[in-house]
Motif scaffolding. Sequence first.
Motif, PDB file in Angstrom:
ATOM      1  N   GLY A  74     -45.705  55.883  37.942  1.00 49.41           N
ATOM      2  CA  GLY A  74     -46.786  56.233  37.033  1.00 49.41           C
ATOM      3  C   GLY A  74     -46.325  57.276  36.040  1.00 49.41           C
ATOM      4  N   PRO A  75     -47.084  57.423  34.945  1.00 47.63           N
ATOM      5  CA  PRO A  75     -46.678  58.395  33.926  1.00 47.63           C
ATOM      6  C   PRO A  75     -46.938  59.817  34.409  1.00 47.63           C
ATOM      7  N   VAL A 109     -34.683  56.692  32.725  1.00 49.39           N
ATOM      8  CA  VAL A 109     -35.721  57.557  33.264  1.00 49.39           C
ATOM      9  C   VAL A 109     -36.790  56.732  33.984  1.00 49.39           C
ATOM     10  N   GLU A 110     -37.127  57.143  35.193  1.00 54.46           N
ATOM     11  CA  GLU A 110     -38.290  56.594  35.901  1.00 54.46           C
ATOM     12  C   GLU A 110     -39.184  57.757  36.295  1.00 54.46           C
ATOM     13  N   THR A 111     -40.512  57.568  36.202  1.00 53.78           N
ATOM     14  CA  THR A 111     -41.429  58.652  36.563  1.00 53.78           C
ATOM     15  C   THR A 111     -42.384  58.216  37.672  1.00 53.78           C
ATOM     16  N   TYR A 112     -42.738  59.171  38.494  1.00 46.62           N
ATOM     17  CA  TYR A 112     -43.575  58.923  39.679  1.00 46.62           C
ATOM     18  C   TYR A 112     -44.570  60.061  39.850  1.00 46.62           C
ATOM     19  N   VAL A 113     -45.659  59.754  40.522  1.00 46.92           N
ATOM     20  CA  VAL A 113     -46.589  60.807  40.934  1.00 46.92           C
ATOM     21  C   VAL A 113     -46.662  60.838  42.463  1.00 46.92           C
ATOM     22  N   ILE A 114     -47.030  62.021  42.962  1.00 49.89           N
ATOM     23  CA  ILE A 114     -47.220  62.189  44.401  1.00 49.89           C
ATOM     24  C   ILE A 114     -48.724  62.117  44.646  1.00 49.89           C
ATOM     25  N   ARG A 156     -36.809  63.886  28.128  1.00 46.20           N
ATOM     26  CA  ARG A 156     -36.556  63.614  26.721  1.00 46.20           C
ATOM     27  C   ARG A 156     -35.083  63.294  26.467  1.00 46.20           C
ATOM     28  N   ARG A 157     -34.214  63.959  27.231  1.00 46.34           N
ATOM     29  CA  ARG A 157     -32.779  63.801  26.997  1.00 46.34           C
ATOM     30  C   ARG A 157     -32.151  62.697  27.835  1.00 46.34           C
ATOM     31  N   GLY A 158     -32.832  62.237  28.858  1.00 48.53           N
ATOM     32  CA  GLY A 158     -32.246  61.258  29.765  1.00 48.53           C
ATOM     33  C   GLY A 158     -32.128  59.880  29.140  1.00 48.53           C
ATOM     34  N   ALA A 159     -31.122  59.118  29.586  1.00 50.74           N
ATOM     35  CA  ALA A 159     -30.958  57.744  29.097  1.00 50.74           C
ATOM     36  C   ALA A 159     -31.745  56.774  29.975  1.00 50.74           C
ATOM     37  N   LEU A 217     -36.724  60.293  38.151  1.00 46.55           N
ATOM     38  CA  LEU A 217     -35.326  59.912  38.355  1.00 46.55           C
ATOM     39  C   LEU A 217     -34.694  59.835  36.973  1.00 46.55           C
ATOM     40  N   VAL A 218     -33.781  60.742  36.700  1.00 47.51           N
ATOM     41  CA  VAL A 218     -33.186  60.851  35.365  1.00 47.51           C
ATOM     42  C   VAL A 218     -31.672  60.685  35.489  1.00 47.51           C
TER      43      VAL A 218
END
Lengths: 246, 246, 246
Positions: B148-149, B105-110, B100-103, B81-82
């Motif tokens: 998760g990363p 940012v959330e990251t997820y794995v499936i 890298r450019r987002g202000a 989510l960026v």
Amino acid sequence: MIALFTDFGLEGPYTGQVKAAIWREAPNVPIIDLFADAPSRRPMEAAYLLAAYSDVLPVGGVFLAVIDPTVGSDRPGVAALVDGRWFVGPGNGLFELLLRRGAMVETYVIPAEAKMISPSFHGRDLFAPVAARLAKGVSPRDAGLEEGPIPRFADWPDDLAAIVYVDVYGNLMTGLRAGALPADVSLAIAGQRLERARTFSDVPTGMAFWYKNANNLVEVAVNCGRANILFNQGIGGAIQIVPQTP
Amino acid sequence: MIALFTDFGLEGPYTGQVKAAIWREAPNVPIIDLFADAPSRRPMEAAYLLAAYSDVLPVGGVFLAVIDPTVGSDRPGVAALVDGRWFVGPGNGLFELLLRRGAMVETYVIPAEAKMISPSFHGRDLFAPVAARLAKGVSPRDAGLEEGPIPRFADWPDDLAAIVYVDVYGNLMTGLRAGALPADVSLAIAGQRLERARTFSDVPTGMAFWYKNANNLVEVAVNCGRANILFNQGIGGAIQIVPQTP
Amino acid sequence: MIALFTDFGLEGPYTGQVKAAIWREAPNVPIIDLFADAPSRRPMEAAYLLAAYSDVLPVGGVFLAVIDPTVGSDRPGVAALVDGRWFVGPGNGLFELLLRRGAMVETYVIPAEAKMISPSFHGRDLFAPVAARLAKGVSPRDAGLEEGPIPRFADWPDDLAAIVYVDVYGNLMTGLRAGALPADVSLAIAGQRLERARTFSDVPTGMAFWYKNANNLVEVAVNCGRANILFNQGIGGAIQIVPQTP
């Protein structure tokens, strides 16, 4: 939901006109472009391909299928209800495998009325309105159908040992269902033997193999390569099933 | 709204099957065909292209991005989510520049569940349902995601001095943002120097130039000509930034 | 309903961006991809083609038509209401035949405001929002239009004896309306005489003929063959009307 399965090509106005005809009759019904490049002018090969993709739509969905090299002749327009999904198009064998494999089948014809339809574009003028009405859920009669038998092609095999589609990556889809073959049978194409693999990343770069594709058809592919070029094969090209030694 | 960014190609059943999978889960969500011809099997070049097109959808939109040459291997499925937009696809660097450019940012794995998914078509079986649920507005957890990363590619540059897309007119899009360069810098490609112009009609017929394209990327073009043919260049071809003399 | 008539090509992000711009302004309005391969950079040939396809949409429909080789120059953006259908695009002759043939015609210009629009992509930034607002049914003024004359091209003929489109089958559509010719006139192309037929299946395999296509244009075709290759002709190629002997 309606899915389009045609040889209209990607270019030009044909698919757009069919969609406009559908939306005039059934506003906002979702339309899936499934194939616009199904085997051109080859209803037999197309029939095996269509049967493999019939579960793309849920029950209640409608396939508008137009591979119709003799449009304007006296081949009838037909429709079939197979296990809850509708198929509308020309009666030239395109639905043969669906009819043969279906558990619950009803067949219909589209009466050749004295309509203002173009002799060259039944997809737009004859089949699209019927498909749209079926997608809205009206009765077959109100959709313009009459119960009746449709032409059958009893001499076509249950599985076709030939190429029925060449995809954008050069992979060769066949008319063979993977489930109809022994699990680890070897195949041959253009004189070269192929073993089965699970997927692309399981074989070395440049190696040809066969696998059960995402629609359960036998497909010939090359990891990071183009099988159609490697084997110089296209629609209709033959596949051999290598006899297994006991 | 969902936008598709893939290398599935225009032909064949792949995009249609992904749309059917989306509409089964999220009926009638609008779907934009953004790229079906993103850089084939090249997640790095595709990453710079995708980042430049992320504002095609409004905040809340979902990008389903599938450039996935190692589908079926152990590369994870991921989502990010960026700045209010979702990105779903393989964890192979495709979202590197966005992250890298987002202000925000959330990251997820499936999670790789024991699902009935095809080893060759995660776009349809794994990513499409997740994207559809996110487009409906459910929580990440209910969409099938775990925080998760995701894999990062720290050695990729912030801007890529190379061709990332060749458009239908033969124009060469690069991975350079026009705003990251001095306004009137000269570029070079295949040994030929290029000056900046505002748009096609500002230079003589047949002249090559570079300009800020409609998505703010540096693009090399020829008025009434084809830059890809003139310079014999394609995806991955290098661009040089000519040093400015003070 | 909105129909797209452009030379953006099938590949790449251009059509998708236009659709996203439309749906931001008019969510869920149905969009028909009519032509993405209309005659590239040739507004004259495109004008005859567009006029023949204007009944694809019902009254109230909006055509977004962009063949715009001089985008970014001072050619105006325009709109026309012709017999109940809207046409939005560049004022370069693209609507000339529609204006000439229409019974009820209103013309409008799109004021060149100091907007944040890309000089190279008016289809997305200028025309799409206007088309979307018209499709929602707002007044021309609220859609951003001002009444006023639009450039006319009085020297263009009423019917064009030339090829205006080559379809995916190699058929050659002309700018001649079949209804404007004597019913059984002979035509000639590349020095070869052509007689009229009703449809493909009425002539032997391999025979060239002309017929009234499904949109009432004169079209040159070959049964089971490709007229563009047989006659080595493309967009702009001349057709001759053979004088009839009394």
